[in-house]
Design a protein around this motif. Structure first.
Motif, PDB file in Angstrom:
ATOM      1  N   ASN A 481       6.455   8.429   9.725  1.00 35.13           N
ATOM      2  CA  ASN A 481       6.388   7.356   8.732  1.00 35.13           C
ATOM      3  C   ASN A 481       6.985   7.709   7.376  1.00 35.13           C
ATOM      4  O   ASN A 481       6.717   7.034   6.385  1.00 35.13           O
ATOM      5  CB  ASN A 481       4.939   6.885   8.557  1.00 35.13           C
ATOM      6  CG  ASN A 481       4.553   5.906   9.651  1.00 35.13           C
ATOM      7  OD1 ASN A 481       5.378   5.149  10.141  1.00 35.13           O
ATOM      8  ND2 ASN A 481       3.302   5.954  10.069  1.00 35.13           N
ATOM      9  N   TYR A 487       6.509   4.996  -0.096  1.00 30.85           N
ATOM     10  CA  TYR A 487       5.430   4.006  -0.131  1.00 30.85           C
ATOM     11  C   TYR A 487       4.938   3.748  -1.550  1.00 30.85           C
ATOM     12  O   TYR A 487       4.429   2.660  -1.844  1.00 30.85           O
ATOM     13  CB  TYR A 487       4.282   4.461   0.761  1.00 30.85           C
ATOM     14  CG  TYR A 487       4.622   4.419   2.219  1.00 30.85           C
ATOM     15  CD1 TYR A 487       4.425   3.275   2.977  1.00 30.85           C
ATOM     16  CD2 TYR A 487       5.183   5.525   2.856  1.00 30.85           C
ATOM     17  CE1 TYR A 487       4.755   3.224   4.317  1.00 30.85           C
ATOM     18  CE2 TYR A 487       5.522   5.488   4.194  1.00 30.85           C
ATOM     19  CZ  TYR A 487       5.307   4.329   4.922  1.00 30.85           C
ATOM     20  OH  TYR A 487       5.647   4.286   6.248  1.00 30.85           O
ATOM     21  N   PHE A 495       3.182  -3.050   5.073  1.00 31.79           N
ATOM     22  CA  PHE A 495       2.108  -2.060   4.931  1.00 31.79           C
ATOM     23  C   PHE A 495       1.765  -1.924   3.444  1.00 31.79           C
ATOM     24  O   PHE A 495       2.331  -1.090   2.748  1.00 31.79           O
ATOM     25  CB  PHE A 495       2.537  -0.711   5.505  1.00 31.79           C
ATOM     26  CG  PHE A 495       1.456   0.338   5.412  1.00 31.79           C
ATOM     27  CD1 PHE A 495       0.359   0.293   6.253  1.00 31.79           C
ATOM     28  CD2 PHE A 495       1.535   1.360   4.472  1.00 31.79           C
ATOM     29  CE1 PHE A 495      -0.638   1.241   6.160  1.00 31.79           C
ATOM     30  CE2 PHE A 495       0.541   2.319   4.371  1.00 31.79           C
ATOM     31  CZ  PHE A 495      -0.550   2.255   5.223  1.00 31.79           C
ATOM     32  N   PHE A 497       0.228  -0.627   0.209  1.00 35.29           N
ATOM     33  CA  PHE A 497      -0.313   0.690  -0.124  1.00 35.29           C
ATOM     34  C   PHE A 497      -1.514   0.499  -1.049  1.00 35.29           C
ATOM     35  O   PHE A 497      -1.422   0.601  -2.271  1.00 35.29           O
ATOM     36  CB  PHE A 497       0.784   1.536  -0.774  1.00 35.29           C
ATOM     37  CG  PHE A 497       0.624   3.003  -0.549  1.00 35.29           C
ATOM     38  CD1 PHE A 497       0.393   3.513   0.718  1.00 35.29           C
ATOM     39  CD2 PHE A 497       0.698   3.899  -1.606  1.00 35.29           C
ATOM     40  CE1 PHE A 497       0.242   4.864   0.940  1.00 35.29           C
ATOM     41  CE2 PHE A 497       0.554   5.253  -1.406  1.00 35.29           C
ATOM     42  CZ  PHE A 497       0.322   5.739  -0.128  1.00 35.29           C
ATOM     43  N   ILE A 501      -6.125   3.522   0.549  1.00 30.11           N
ATOM     44  CA  ILE A 501      -5.171   4.429   1.198  1.00 30.11           C
ATOM     45  C   ILE A 501      -4.710   5.497   0.217  1.00 30.11           C
ATOM     46  O   ILE A 501      -4.614   6.684   0.549  1.00 30.11           O
ATOM     47  CB  ILE A 501      -3.974   3.633   1.748  1.00 30.11           C
ATOM     48  CG1 ILE A 501      -4.433   2.671   2.850  1.00 30.11           C
ATOM     49  CG2 ILE A 501      -2.904   4.567   2.284  1.00 30.11           C
ATOM     50  CD1 ILE A 501      -3.350   1.776   3.394  1.00 30.11           C
ATOM     51  N   VAL A 505      -5.168   9.483   0.762  1.00 30.49           N
ATOM     52  CA  VAL A 505      -4.010  10.385   0.763  1.00 30.49           C
ATOM     53  C   VAL A 505      -4.195  11.476  -0.282  1.00 30.49           C
ATOM     54  O   VAL A 505      -3.930  12.661  -0.019  1.00 30.49           O
ATOM     55  CB  VAL A 505      -2.719   9.576   0.503  1.00 30.49           C
ATOM     56  CG1 VAL A 505      -1.555  10.509   0.196  1.00 30.49           C
ATOM     57  CG2 VAL A 505      -2.377   8.713   1.710  1.00 30.49           C
ATOM     58  N   LEU A 536       3.902  11.167   5.833  1.00 31.13           N
ATOM     59  CA  LEU A 536       2.803  10.375   6.407  1.00 31.13           C
ATOM     60  C   LEU A 536       3.037  10.227   7.903  1.00 31.13           C
ATOM     61  O   LEU A 536       4.123   9.826   8.330  1.00 31.13           O
ATOM     62  CB  LEU A 536       2.740   8.997   5.743  1.00 31.13           C
ATOM     63  CG  LEU A 536       2.474   8.976   4.236  1.00 31.13           C
ATOM     64  CD1 LEU A 536       2.419   7.560   3.721  1.00 31.13           C
ATOM     65  CD2 LEU A 536       1.182   9.700   3.894  1.00 31.13           C
ATOM     66  N   TYR A 540      -0.790   7.331   9.065  1.00 24.93           N
ATOM     67  CA  TYR A 540      -0.638   7.382   7.612  1.00 24.93           C
ATOM     68  C   TYR A 540      -1.535   8.455   6.997  1.00 24.93           C
ATOM     69  O   TYR A 540      -2.043   8.295   5.891  1.00 24.93           O
ATOM     70  CB  TYR A 540      -0.902   6.007   6.989  1.00 24.93           C
ATOM     71  CG  TYR A 540       0.107   4.982   7.435  1.00 24.93           C
ATOM     72  CD1 TYR A 540       1.344   4.857   6.813  1.00 24.93           C
ATOM     73  CD2 TYR A 540      -0.161   4.147   8.516  1.00 24.93           C
ATOM     74  CE1 TYR A 540       2.284   3.936   7.242  1.00 24.93           C
ATOM     75  CE2 TYR A 540       0.777   3.211   8.957  1.00 24.93           C
ATOM     76  CZ  TYR A 540       1.989   3.110   8.311  1.00 24.93           C
ATOM     77  OH  TYR A 540       2.927   2.196   8.744  1.00 24.93           O
TER      78      TYR A 540
END
Length: 735
Positions: A481, A487, A495, A497, A501, A505, A536, A540
């Motif tokens: 990814n 992102y 998707f 962000f 998330i 992360v 990712l 993810y």
């Protein structure tokens, strides 16, 4: 005279020692790129399956369920066999006509009108099982019906239906030429006593009827709805000249390998391979020479058989010509085998020399690419590399399609990354390094050594390396990814962000850095933490990558003294000034990464005033002026404000110019995990660092410039020069 014979002998010998090639090449029967079978039935041209594979619509074959071929006529007759070599015959299943038979329908014969097919007079017979009743074949022309064939059998109770069809209970008759359609009827008006008796009639392939004599009537009456029928066919609207020009078949030298004619029964053209040839005469080069000497179809009894194109020649045992030829053959074989031996020896020697040269090149590349240095590092550090495989260059060329440009995943200062697939089906990322000096080589070997010590789910796994190529290669697990930077800075509608998330992360990256600093067998400093070095995976989850500039330390070491390495915008100011890299330098870079996640901005960016700015500086100023929520990303603003404030506070602490006042990655990891677990930011504000930062840094200068560029606008006010060392990060003026 000897040289041509010698060449012929060598070619013959090559054919003998490679029989698999000759035996594996089957005669071509269909057009190139077309299916030649449907189930067990061969489909030769001019018949074909699919567009462009048949000569016209009448010769189209539909392959149902990949096993049942059906002739694409209005009647859609199932095909049993197609012959193009000896006769223009196609055998199909044809319906039986029943009358007064329980559970059986009165089926009509197939209508071949306007098609290139006719019922074969020679192959078929009209057969009726209807004693005492006249069974007729009738044709309709110009609205008039006429009888074209008929037969009648005598009733004999002593003769079983399984007996020969010789006029007792069963009769047969021939059919007329060029028959395309007929109707079957039973004249029961003359004999009323047979009106309700089961009777049936059918056109049938005579050979099949004779071969199935024992059970034919029982099977036909009780089990079968169709019987095999032979149809003759020809090509309409063709002439011999047009066909010859179309095929351009001269594979037999000066002799044409096929011939065509206009048969009596059909009105089109039919072709066949000439004597001495076999195959499909309707495709280019379809007729091939028959080797009568190998097949045994010759009359050279007691003599020597010599094959010729389209024929063969016999030499008797006492023929003087044969003795001369035999001597020449012996001489030719002797010379031919000698030359062949020399050629094989030369070829083998060439292969050996080439192989040794290739091995020497691989050994040279192995040493040049740091193989000895890698061995030394492994032995001195006692690194466990049992799971790190040494790949061959052949494996990786095959995996990456010879490093095709279409397989490139990304390019950077240290090399190019390709997507590849190993022989076992695993998808990998192959990093092809750019080796230009000794320093780059040390970085490559260092990455192998460092990654060999790491086993963490949030660190990209090293699967192996290859040192026998011109430039060294690293093989990683494939992370599908892309990078975290994509992102953060590129909006992705598919998707979003979200804050949750981003928090997850950040927590995963902090946990991995805590592992590198404190839990690995030897402390490891990454030295280049940034959003483009975070990948990712399919779920993810974050994975730290690119350990080319990383270093591992002894347990008692606290810092590294090296030349400055890293990326502007993420560099620790203390490291920039002192050349001493500590674990707090990675903490500073992580703080910049946290600010990226919070603001959605890049580490170095340009504001409307066209002045180059550092994201860390911009963030600290916003915190000073209580404008944090003015600079946050829209997706972050959707999250709980308490959590956002705590994470911003953590980032602020990580960006402290005094490395000793920054938290450790263990502390950062614990705090971020706590935020994730509880969802309440207030429970994890363990340090009143936010107030500390505001009271201590609110007095700092926002108009001080450094040697690389200006930090703040001059209209923000004055401050003392003593605060210069407390600036969050260097800022840059873009040119």
């Amino acid at each position: 005279m000897i040289i041509p014979l010698l060449l012929h002998i060598i070619i013959l010998f090559c054919n003998i020692i490679t029989p698999s090639l000759a035996s594996s090449s089957e005669l071509q029967i269909a057009e190139k790129g077309c299916k030649s079978r449907c189930g067990d039935v061969k489909i030769p041209y001019p018949f074909g399956i699919g567009p462009g594979c048949y000569v016209d619509k009448w010769f189209e074959i539909v392959c149902i369920n990949s096993t049942t071929p059906v002739l694409s006529l209005n009647n859609r007759l199932e095909v049993l066999q197609i012959d193009v070599e000896k006769e223009a015959i196609i055998k199909v299943k044809h319906p039986i006509t029943f009358l007064n038979c329980k559970g059986r329908e009165f089926n009509e014969a197939a209508n071949l009108t306007e098609s290139p097919f006719v019922f074969s007079q020679k192959k078929n017979r009209f057969t009726a099982v209807s004693c005492g009743v006249l069974s007729r074949m009738r044709s309709t022309t110009d609205n008039t019906s006429q009888t074209i064939g008929a037969c009648m059998s005598i009733c004999d109770n002593s003769t079983a239906e399984e007996a020969n069809c010789n006029g007792m209970n069963c009769c047969q008759t021939m059919i007329p030429l060029n028959l395309k359609y007929f109707r079957t009827d039973f004249d029961t008006q003359r004999t009323n006593r047979f009106q309700n008796k089961c009777m049936y009639a059918f056109l049938v392939d005579l050979q099949w009827f004779q071969d199935n004599r024992a059970s034919r009537f029982v099977d036909i009456k009780d089990k079968m709805d169709t019987v095999p029928v032979a149809l003759e066919w020809s090509l309409y609207n063709w002439t011999v000249e047009e066909l010859g020009n179309s095929f351009n078949s001269t594979s037999g030298g000066d002799l044409a390998t096929f011939s065509c004619s206009f048969p009596g029964q059909t009105s089109g053209i039919q072709c066949s391979c000439k004597s001495g040839f076999e195959g499909n005469p309707y495709i280019l080069g379809g007729c091939r020479d028959i080797d009568e000497c190998k097949s045994g179809h010759n009359y050279c009894s007691g003599g020597i058989c010599s094959n010729r194109i389209g024929s063969y020649q016999c030499f008797g045992p006492d023929d003087p010509k044969n003795k001369t030829t035999g001597n020449m053959v012996i001489l030719g074989l002797s010379v031919g085998f000698s030359l062949l031996f020399l050629l094989i020896a030369y070829w083998c020697l060439h292969k050996i020399i080439k192989k040794r040269r290739r091995i020497r090149h691989k050994e040279k590349f192995f040493k040049r690419n740091g193989g000895l240095l890698l061995q030394q590092e492994m032995s001195s550090r006692k690194v466990n590399v049992e799971k790190t495989k040494l790949f061959t260059s052949k494996e990786l060329k095959k995996a990456t399609d010879n490093f095709n440009a279409d397989r490139i995943l990304g390019q950077g200062g240290q090399g190019t990354v390709y997507k590849g697939m190993l022989a076992d089906g695993r998808i990998v990322a192959v990093k092809k390094s750019k080796i230009v000096d000794e320093g780059k080589l040390v970085e490559f070997i260092n990455e192998v050594v460092v990654l060999s010590q790491i086993n963490h789910r949030n660190v990209v796994k090293l699967m192996g390396c290859c040192l026998e190529t011109e430039v060294p290669l690293l093989i990683y697990e494939f992370i599908q990814n892309g990078t975290l930077s994509e992102y953060i800075h590129n909006k992705n509608e598919e998707f979003p962000f979200t804050w949750e998330i981003r928090l997850r992360v950040a927590t995963e990256i902090a946990g991995a850095l805590f592992y590198l600093h404190s839990a690995a067998s030897c402390p490891i400093y990454h030295r280049d933490i940034k959003s483009t070095n975070i990948l990712l995976d399919e779920k993810y989850r974050a994975k730290i990558a690119d350990f080319g500039t990383s270093r591992s330390l002894n347990v008692d070491q606290t810092h590294l003294t090296t030349q400055v390495h890293g990326t502007f915008g993420y560099l620790d100011p203390e490291y920039f000034q002192s050349n001493q890299f500590t674990e707090k330098s990675d903490v500073y870079s992580f703080g910049v990464l946290l600010v990226e996640l919070l603001t959605g901005e890049k580490a170095i960016f340009t504001k409307r005033s066209s002045e180059g700015r550092s994201l860390a500086t911009y963030f600290i100023i916003s915190m000073h002026e209580n404008r944090l929520f003015d600079i946050l990303d829209a997706k972050v603003m959707e999250g709980p404000k308490e959590e956002v404030l705590v994470v911003a506070n953590i980032a602020n602490r990580c960006l402290n110019l005094n490395g000793k006042k920054r938290p450790t990655m263990k502390e950062v990891s614990v705090e971020l995990e706590g935020i994730q677990m509880s969802g309440k930011a207030s429970d994890f504000q363990r340090h009143e660092e936010f107030d500390y930062v505001r009271t201590e840094q609110i007095e700092r200068c926002d108009a001080v410039s450094m040697s690389i560029g200006s930090a703040f606008d001059s209209n923000r006010g004055d401050c003392s020069s003593s605060s210069l060392h407390e600036l969050p990060l260097l800022s840059f003026t873009q040119h």
